[in-house]
Design a protein around this motif. Structure first.
Motif, short mmCIF file in Angstrom:
data_model
loop_
_atom_site.label_atom_id
_atom_site.label_comp_id
_atom_site.label_asym_id
_atom_site.label_seq_id
_atom_site.Cartn_x
_atom_site.Cartn_y
_atom_site.Cartn_z
N CYS A 1 0.05 -4.02 -10.61
CA CYS A 1 -0.54 -2.85 -9.95
C CYS A 1 -2.06 -2.92 -10.05
CB CYS A 1 -0.07 -1.55 -10.60
SG CYS A 1 1.70 -1.33 -10.64
N LEU B 1 5.05 0.75 -9.65
CA LEU B 1 4.87 2.09 -9.08
C LEU B 1 6.05 2.39 -8.17
CD1 LEU B 1 1.07 2.03 -8.10
CD2 LEU B 1 2.11 2.70 -10.27
N GLY C 1 -4.55 2.67 -4.41
CA GLY C 1 -3.73 1.85 -5.29
C GLY C 1 -2.79 0.96 -4.51
N ARG D 1 3.34 2.25 -1.92
CA ARG D 1 3.91 2.75 -3.17
C ARG D 1 3.01 3.77 -3.88
NH1 ARG D 1 8.19 0.44 -5.68
NH2 ARG D 1 9.21 -1.29 -4.59
N PHE D 2 1.71 3.69 -3.69
CA PHE D 2 0.81 4.50 -4.49
C PHE D 2 0.86 5.98 -4.11
CE2 PHE D 2 -3.42 6.44 -5.14
CZ PHE D 2 -3.45 6.40 -6.53
N CYS E 1 0.54 -2.12 -5.22
CA CYS E 1 1.48 -2.64 -6.20
C CYS E 1 2.45 -3.58 -5.51
CB CYS E 1 2.24 -1.51 -6.88
SG CYS E 1 3.49 -2.04 -8.08
N TRP F 1 0.82 -1.22 0.00
CA TRP F 1 0.00 0.00 0.00
C TRP F 1 0.85 1.26 0.00
CZ3 TRP F 1 -5.30 -0.46 -0.20
CH2 TRP F 1 -5.82 -1.74 0.08
N HIS G 1 0.80 9.31 -9.52
CA HIS G 1 0.78 8.19 -10.46
C HIS G 1 -0.40 8.29 -11.42
CE1 HIS G 1 3.34 5.75 -7.48
NE2 HIS G 1 4.06 5.90 -8.57
N ILE H 1 -5.47 -0.26 -9.19
CA ILE H 1 -6.05 0.99 -8.71
C ILE H 1 -7.56 0.82 -8.69
CG2 ILE H 1 -6.43 3.43 -9.23
CD1 ILE H 1 -3.57 3.53 -10.30
#
Length: 287
Positions: free
Chosen positions: A217, A241, A198, A173-174, A200, A171, A178, A219
């Protein structure tokens, strides 16, 4: 981690409470998507054997239409504009479909309508359905019988259609960059949006090793409608991401294999979320 929420009730998986690092790959390979003898004693076990929900006509049509052209697929930085300006509603972008971008990244777009769903239904299902303290995997297996093995705190072990895949869900990374928007854009342009998030992480197949992992990934965008909600989910296979808001292309060389897998991933996602809706409504009516 960046996430947009408005305080409305949302579903979330009732997990096993375990981390993927708690298991060796050999132990994972021994797990089954079928109910264990212990899990069969759960008062919720009968739901595992129920007929899965049917797909909606627009979902079936998307498969019949075949893959999207590369120019109909989109990278994440275009997604924010599409969602907030509702570009798909004039036919600019298909709300449901799968394909491969020119750069080799696999893509799938899913839209699941949830007519009649309410906050109360979601809370009831989220907090009470298949909550067996000593059988913590029953919830996940019922969600998609025969395809879900285990939901960890940081990963999922499931079969998208070509065999079991271990997928890390990170969680952290988003970033809203992006998708090319800000939280302020969401509030101003789409007041019906109640959630945008999002995740990834690396994924790899059962018979392969961590060195052969590929990034996946997802979203998810949820908005209110006049009679319930709609959920839009987008997948990218071969896209990473980065923490700084950029992304890296790590596409597989075999475009046909990527296309085939995106078709299966779209089918899996549509079926599990249609079935989740059925389970929520039925559980509410029963209780």
């Amino acid at each position: 981690m960046e996430i947009y929420v408005t305080g409305r009730e949302m579903t979330r998986p009732y997990t096993s409470g375990k981390m993927m690092g708690d298991f060796t790959i050999e132990e994972l390979r021994c797990l089954s998507a079928e109910l264990t003898e212990e899990e069969k004693t759960s008062p919720f076990a009968s739901h595992y054997y129920e007929k899965m929900a049917d797909l909606a006509p627009e979902h079936i049509a998307a498969f019949e239409n075949g893959p999207l052209r590369p120019d109909q697929c989109m990278m994440p930085d275009k997604l924010g504009e599409v969602l907030l300006d509702r570009l798909d509603e004039d036919g600019t972008y298909p709300p449901v479909g799968y394909g491969v971008l020119e750069n080799g990244i696999g893509y799938a777009a899913m839209k699941i309508d949830q007519p009649g769903i309410t906050d109360e239904m979601i809370v009831k299902y989220r907090e009470e359905f298949a909550h067996d303290d000593d059988k913590l995997n029953v919830f996940y297996k019922i969600w998609f019988a025969g395809k879900h093995y285990m939901h960890f705190e940081d990963a999922v072990w499931e079969d998208f259609g070509w065999g079991p895949v271990l997928g890390e869900w990170n969680w952290e990374r988003f970033r809203f960059t992006h998708v090319g928007i800000t939280p302020e854009d969401i509030a101003a342009k789409d007041p019906t949006c109640i959630s945008l998030l999002g995740i990834c992480g690396d994924s790899y197949e059962l018979e392969k090793t961590k060195e052969e992992a590929w990034p996946l990934c997802m979203i998810m965008h949820t908005r209110l409608t006049d009679n319930g909600r709609e959920v839009r989910i987008h997948y990218w296979k071969g896209l990473r991401l980065n923490f700084d808001g950029t992304f890296s292309v790590e596409a597989a060389a075999d475009r046909q294999d990527t296309e085939n897998k995106m078709r299966m991933m779209m089918d899996h996602c549509l079926r599990e979320y249609c079935n989740e809706l059925r389970l929520m409504k039925n559980f509410w009516n029963e209780k």
